[in-house]
Design a protein around this motif. Structure first.
Motif, PDB file in Angstrom:
ATOM      1  N   GLY A  43     -24.109 -19.673 -10.044  1.00  0.00           N
ATOM      2  CA  GLY A  43     -24.162 -21.072  -9.616  1.00  0.00           C
ATOM      3  C   GLY A  43     -22.969 -21.865 -10.102  1.00  0.00           C
ATOM      4  O   GLY A  43     -22.310 -21.483 -11.081  1.00  0.00           O
ATOM      5  N   ASN A  44     -22.661 -22.948  -9.389  1.00  0.00           N
ATOM      6  CA  ASN A  44     -21.543 -23.825  -9.753  1.00  0.00           C
ATOM      7  C   ASN A  44     -20.237 -23.051  -9.892  1.00  0.00           C
ATOM      8  O   ASN A  44     -19.430 -23.303 -10.792  1.00  0.00           O
ATOM      9  CB  ASN A  44     -21.845 -24.580 -11.056  1.00  0.00           C
ATOM     10  CG  ASN A  44     -23.055 -25.488 -10.920  1.00  0.00           C
ATOM     11  OD1 ASN A  44     -23.250 -26.118  -9.880  1.00  0.00           O
ATOM     12  ND2 ASN A  44     -23.881 -25.531 -11.953  1.00  0.00           N
ATOM     13  N   ASP A  66     -26.566 -18.786  -5.162  1.00  0.00           N
ATOM     14  CA  ASP A  66     -27.040 -19.236  -6.471  1.00  0.00           C
ATOM     15  C   ASP A  66     -28.400 -18.616  -6.792  1.00  0.00           C
ATOM     16  O   ASP A  66     -29.221 -18.385  -5.909  1.00  0.00           O
ATOM     17  CB  ASP A  66     -27.165 -20.764  -6.488  1.00  0.00           C
ATOM     18  CG  ASP A  66     -25.816 -21.456  -6.374  1.00  0.00           C
ATOM     19  OD1 ASP A  66     -24.793 -20.742  -6.394  1.00  0.00           O
ATOM     20  OD2 ASP A  66     -25.789 -22.695  -6.254  1.00  0.00           O
TER      21      ASP A  66
END
Length: 357
Positions: free
Chosen positions: A246-247, A265
């Protein structure tokens, strides 16, 4: 060619040793069945040989369906773990025994036994009995007995497991050369992944009566299709660490790692072999920080185990580069060598065609 279609074997009590297996083994191929004890690999071999009757499904050998054909008429030769030599017979009689069963004249079968024995460096042992032979010599006699009857396929049930480490390596090389010379389809059962990787053209990894992956040694080693295969294959176990994607990054055991494209994610399992990790004495954001717990001497290298929070992370370092126990260190995954699993399936890098079975 050996082909299986929907092969199932159930024992009394509802124990399913083989669970709907489909497989094709090419003519002349050296094929290994690999897995832990109780996974069904020996049951599968015995079913191909006709020593076990399948509950359902079909078996073909050389284009002929043999599901209901008795063992003696399948034209296959089996070498057992304990060699199964007749103790009261000399080497010549043991090698010639399958030909005797086929009612081959004595002169012809003894000539065939002598010819095969010469090929396997047994000529000076023809008058000895099994008790007068070493383990390696008994293994060669068992192989000679299989070779002498010129079968359509060899079936090997862990034939090297009773040998010591050095003899196993020598026998492994000998066995591969022999199979290449004879070009006979060979099915080889083993729990030793080193043997399977060294000998086989292709490997079927088994667990609980099913194939978890079928592929070449390179495929199953470099791109195991699931975490079971990843953990089972390799002389040192693969590091399998839970993490999240994620991110724009993977967060695994305190490290922030590049996020490969195409991974959504969510939770993942990050895998990297100890051989594909480097050890750094200085902090790095893209490395797993830990304290050296154990250093094991592998001869030309050392296996270093780091304690990283609740995880144990292993890396292999060259001879002379091993750290001292108790020191801080950072394990750095090599670029392009990491694997990412999602829902117990390989998602990065993409599995090779046919890897997931």
């Amino acid at each position: 060619m050996i082909a299986l279609r929907g092969l199932t074997k159930e024992f009394p009590g509802g124990v399913r040793a083989l669970d709907g297996l489909d497989l094709e083994i090419a003519d002349g191929e050296f094929f290994a069945l690999l897995g832990p004890s109780g996974c069904g690999k020996t049951t599968l071999l015995r079913t191909i040989a006709g020593l076990e009757t399948p509950t359902s499904g079909n078996i073909w050998i050389g284009g002929t369906e043999v599901t209901s054909v008795p063992p003696g008429k399948r034209d296959v030769a089996m070498v057992f773990q304990d060699y199964a030599l007749f103790p009261h017979m000399d080497v010549t009689a043991n090698i010639a025994y399958p030909l005797r069963i086929r009612k081959v004249p004595r002169a012809r079968r003894e000539a065939r036994a002598a010819e095969t024995a010469s090929r396997l460096s047994l000529s000076e042992l023809l008058t000895r009995r099994p008790a007068q032979l070493s383990g390696g010599q008994q293994q060669r006699v068992a192989l000679a007995r299989a070779v002498a009857c010129h079968p359509r396929a060899f079936l090997f049930d862990e034939p090297l497991s009773n040998l010591d480490a050095r003899l196993r390596l020598e026998a492994r090389t000998f066995l591969k050369r022999l199979q290449r010379e004879l070009a006979v389809t060979t099915v080889f059962v083993t729990h030793d992944q080193g043997e399977a990787l060294a000998l086989a053209d292709r490997i079927a990894v088994m667990s609980a009566g099913r194939f978890t992956q079928v592929g070449t040694p390179t495929e199953v080693f470099q791109r195991p299709a699931n975490t079971f295969t990843a953990a089972f294959i390799g002389s040192t176990p693969m590091n399998l660490l839970p993490g999240t994607a994620g991110n724009g990054a993977l967060r695994v055991a305190g490290a922030v790692l590049p996020l490969p494209g195409g991974i959504p994610d969510g939770p993942i399992v990050y895998g990297v072999r100890p051989e594909y990790m480097d050890l750094s004495p200085t902090p790095r954001a893209d490395a797993f920080a830990g304290k050296v717990a154990v250093v094991e001497n592998l001869g030309t290298a050392h296996l270093v185990t780091l304690e990283s929070g609740e995880h144990l992370i292993q890396t292999v370092v060259p001879e002379g580069a091993e750290p001292s126990p108790g020191t801080a260190a950072w394990a750095v995954p090599r670029p392009g060598r990491a694997l990412v699993y999602r829902d117990d399936r390989l998602v990065f890098p993409c599995p090779a065609n046919g890897a997931n079975r």
